[in-house]
Enzyme design. Sequence first.
Site, PDB file in Angstrom:
ATOM      1  N   GLY A 185      -5.035   8.882 -15.070  1.00 39.45           N
ATOM      2  CA  GLY A 185      -6.104   9.001 -15.734  1.00 39.45           C
ATOM      3  C   GLY A 185      -6.133   8.367 -17.135  1.00 39.45           C
ATOM      4  CB  ALA A 186      -3.126   7.172 -19.160  1.00 35.75           C
ATOM      5  CG  MET A 187      -2.769   3.269 -16.274  1.00 34.87           C
ATOM      6  SD  MET A 187      -1.455   2.858 -15.103  1.00 34.87           S
ATOM      7  CE  MET A 187      -1.468   4.234 -14.100  1.00 34.87           C
TER       8      MET A 187
ATOM      9  CG  ASN B  29       5.538   6.551  -6.359  1.00 35.32           C
ATOM     10  OD1 ASN B  29       6.452   6.588  -5.903  1.00 35.32           O
ATOM     11  ND2 ASN B  29       5.366   6.453  -7.561  1.00 35.32           N
TER      12      ASN B  29
ATOM     13  NE  ARG C   6       0.420   8.037  -2.523  1.00 37.83           N
ATOM     14  CZ  ARG C   6       0.760   8.250  -3.928  1.00 37.83           C
ATOM     15  NH1 ARG C   6       1.305   9.351  -4.281  1.00 37.83           N
ATOM     16  NH2 ARG C   6       0.035   7.345  -4.700  1.00 37.83           N
TER      17      ARG C   6
ATOM     18  CB  CYS D 141      -3.524   8.125  -2.547  1.00 40.40           C
ATOM     19  SG  CYS D 141      -3.508   6.616  -1.621  1.00 40.40           S
TER      20      CYS D 141
ATOM     21  N   GLY E 224      -5.833   3.956  -1.964  1.00 45.18           N
ATOM     22  CA  GLY E 224      -6.529   4.102  -0.933  1.00 45.18           C
ATOM     23  C   GLY E 224      -6.060   3.488   0.453  1.00 45.18           C
ATOM     24  CD1 TRP E 225      -2.554   0.562  -0.741  1.00 45.50           C
ATOM     25  CD2 TRP E 225      -4.250  -0.873  -0.917  1.00 45.50           C
ATOM     26  NE1 TRP E 225      -2.566  -0.301  -1.876  1.00 45.50           N
ATOM     27  CE2 TRP E 225      -3.526  -1.092  -2.318  1.00 45.50           C
ATOM     28  CE3 TRP E 225      -5.468  -1.726  -1.071  1.00 45.50           C
ATOM     29  CZ2 TRP E 225      -3.759  -2.084  -3.084  1.00 45.50           C
ATOM     30  CZ3 TRP E 225      -5.770  -2.540  -2.113  1.00 45.50           C
ATOM     31  CH2 TRP E 225      -4.822  -2.822  -3.184  1.00 45.50           C
TER      32      TRP E 225
END
Length: 844
Positions: A334-336, A358, A450, A444, A447-448
């Site tokens: 959320g910070a980004m 990740n 996990r 995630c 979206g490409w």
Amino acid sequence: MTPPRPPSGRARPLRDYSEPEKMEGTGSWDTLEWTKLDSQPVSGSASFANLGCLLESERVVVEGYGVVLINTDEAGTLLVTNFRILFLSEGTRKVIPLGTIPLATIEKFNKMVLKVQSNNRHADKNPPRRLLQVTGKDMRIIVYGFRPKTKQRRTVFDALLRCSKPERVWDLYTFACGPSKFGNANPKERLLNEYFRLLGKSSLRASMDMIEEGSFTLSNERWRISDLNSNYNLCQSYPFAFMVPKSISDEELLQACSFRAKCRLPVITWCQPGSGAVIARSSQPLVGLMMNMRSNFDEKLVAAFCTQLAGSKGERRKLYIADARPRKNALANGAMGGGSESSSNYFQSEIVFFGIDNIHAMRESFTRLRDYVDMHGTTSSDGRSSFLRHGGWTWGGGNLSSMSASVSLLGDSGWLIHIQNVLAGAAWIAARVAMESASVLVHCSDGWDRTTQLVSLACLMLDPYYRTFAGFQALVEKDWLAFGHPFSDRVGMPNISGPGNFDLPRQSSSAGSFPSSPVRQSSASAASQSSSSSHAQNNYSPIFTQWVDSVSQLMRMYPCAFEFSPTFLVDFMDCLLSCRFGNFLCNSEKERQQCGIAEACGCIWAYLTDLRSFAATSHVHCNPFYDPLKYDGPLLPPAASLAPTLWPQFHLRWACPEEAKAADIEVQCRAMRARYSEMQKDKEAAERRVDEISFAMESLSAELLRERRMSWSARESANRATKEYAALTRAVQSLGCNVNFTTSDAEDDPRTCSLENSNNPRRRDRHGINSDVSVSISLMSEESSCGSPMGRVCEALCPLRTREGVCRWPEAGCAHLGSQFVGLKANFDAFDRLAIHDSYFQSE
């Protein structure tokens, strides 16, 4: 655009170094005596120009002689080609699989120098050992040893610098090889065919004309195919076509895409035909640090997945939003500008977090797993067995504490925990769809990675079609290739824009004593520092390898549910990592189209299909236990069964080759099936032979029956002829005459045969059809006449006959009959002298 062909060049031999004679060592690392390698002149690169193991368009770049494969203590010749490192055994020139690795499969390589510990007086007799360590993406660590006081290692090292990481994607070997016989049909057509299947329109087949005309935008009562991204203007990492709710217009899709990272808006990746439940995918929403950003279009699009339940009165299905990340990671994003959804903003939804780490955590976990397997394997990179590693003669040093410590290293790698998390998340998604008829939206960060792992594994559990060869190909092409998994970045290949971010560590480690294993060096080693820094700055990660590993775990739990075998997955991964084919190059469908991959490179699917075509179901890629009737529904593994183990066919095949073949039951079953198939063929051949013999016997029996009937008819005719002949003979003899038969050949003089000889079948057969039979009748002599019964009767009964035999009444009827017979005989004799044979009356 047409990629340029790589320039052809002559192979560059190192020098005319000699091949080593047989090694004097006993087989372990410490006993190799490098100074005892005698020299013999050998030819240069021309000696390998026609090497049988070279592939099409593969050419030798450099050669190294007298090289030792430290893992197995084998001496041979090392060749660097434009495709791979080839290691040939000494003398036989057979390819050693462990020492042969494609250049694209190399993760990193570095030089090492080992100083042998010895007495000062003999220090000059033990020069440092020059080693080249090659670490592969396929779980192997290879160490080559080069002869001292030569430049072979540097020349090989420089060749690897040039060839293992080309600057441009079209400098890869696959472009030099071309499509060959493994041509790649248009992947867009295959993607549309899968969409048609999901929409219930399997009878339709996509074509290039349909794509060019844009006539592929079909729909059913719930979903439709959109061409909004046909030029990749909406989202560059999405396919040219995707499935969305029928109730959402293209204008609303344009508005919704701006609320998702990378414009990867929620789209449908799989739909259940009966219930209407779907699995959708997207990237994270851009809710911001305060989690207060919203998009009405995005919320409407997601709510459209909650269609009405079948058979209910207006009740709509539930929606689960599955965030693959740990909750803290989602909040940190959320910070980004990223973040996660709020269930209060999305209709009838529930948010769940799967806690999957990740790509960087997966990369480090894979590295630790590879180190563990190499340390405790049979053929470790230091040439020593794990039984002798710590001075003991048993596994792990010979005591329980060391064994427990080594097992804990496997747990510390975290690989199996990551596999379990992926399996558990996919099983949870499949259970929600199958048991609750709920729709699930998975995402995630981008979206490409996990996301792709979860949705594709859930589809594999839900849809039996994806557990076949054709379905597995459709699943990989749809969820991994079409929806933009960045294979170039994750596998470490060059991208279309130039060299990728993957940077191979190429620094040499400092000289020193050899540690327990070449890969396990101290943290102060320059190579280790280079490795850590490079991995921290690149995007290389074994995400796809992890997914295939998860598929193998499902196959272990359900061995009869898959048409393909674990061997197929291993060969598939080898082809992918080698970059021999172009299917998995670049980061998206758009980039592959720009490079002309489908036209310029071979197809991995065509290659694997060609391998299976020669052996059909007995091929090693086919699962001998496959039972599609038993497993025609979803696979829903319970939580207790989601305890993964090492994948032996992939993880242990290099370090523990014998243990990797532990699945001997499958091998034996396949051998038994092959023998059964051969016996079945022999049985069918024997049955055909029996049928042929039976038919021949029936034909012979029928022919024999006909012969018997003909023989019976012939005997009857012969009996009648004999009786007629006897009656005729008696009648003629009663008139005082003899009957004589004469047989003449066309080539021989006529011969006279007696009546008995004329009836002899052997004589008739010998004369054949060229023989002519004539009949002559002569008067009986007086003796014969008197001696005949008729004469005696005539003399006894006729009162007019004198003692001299003269008839006293020549005008009597009997006398007239005698005169007529004499005239008839004279006429017959005159007619017989005309010599008209029987052949005159035969038809031409």
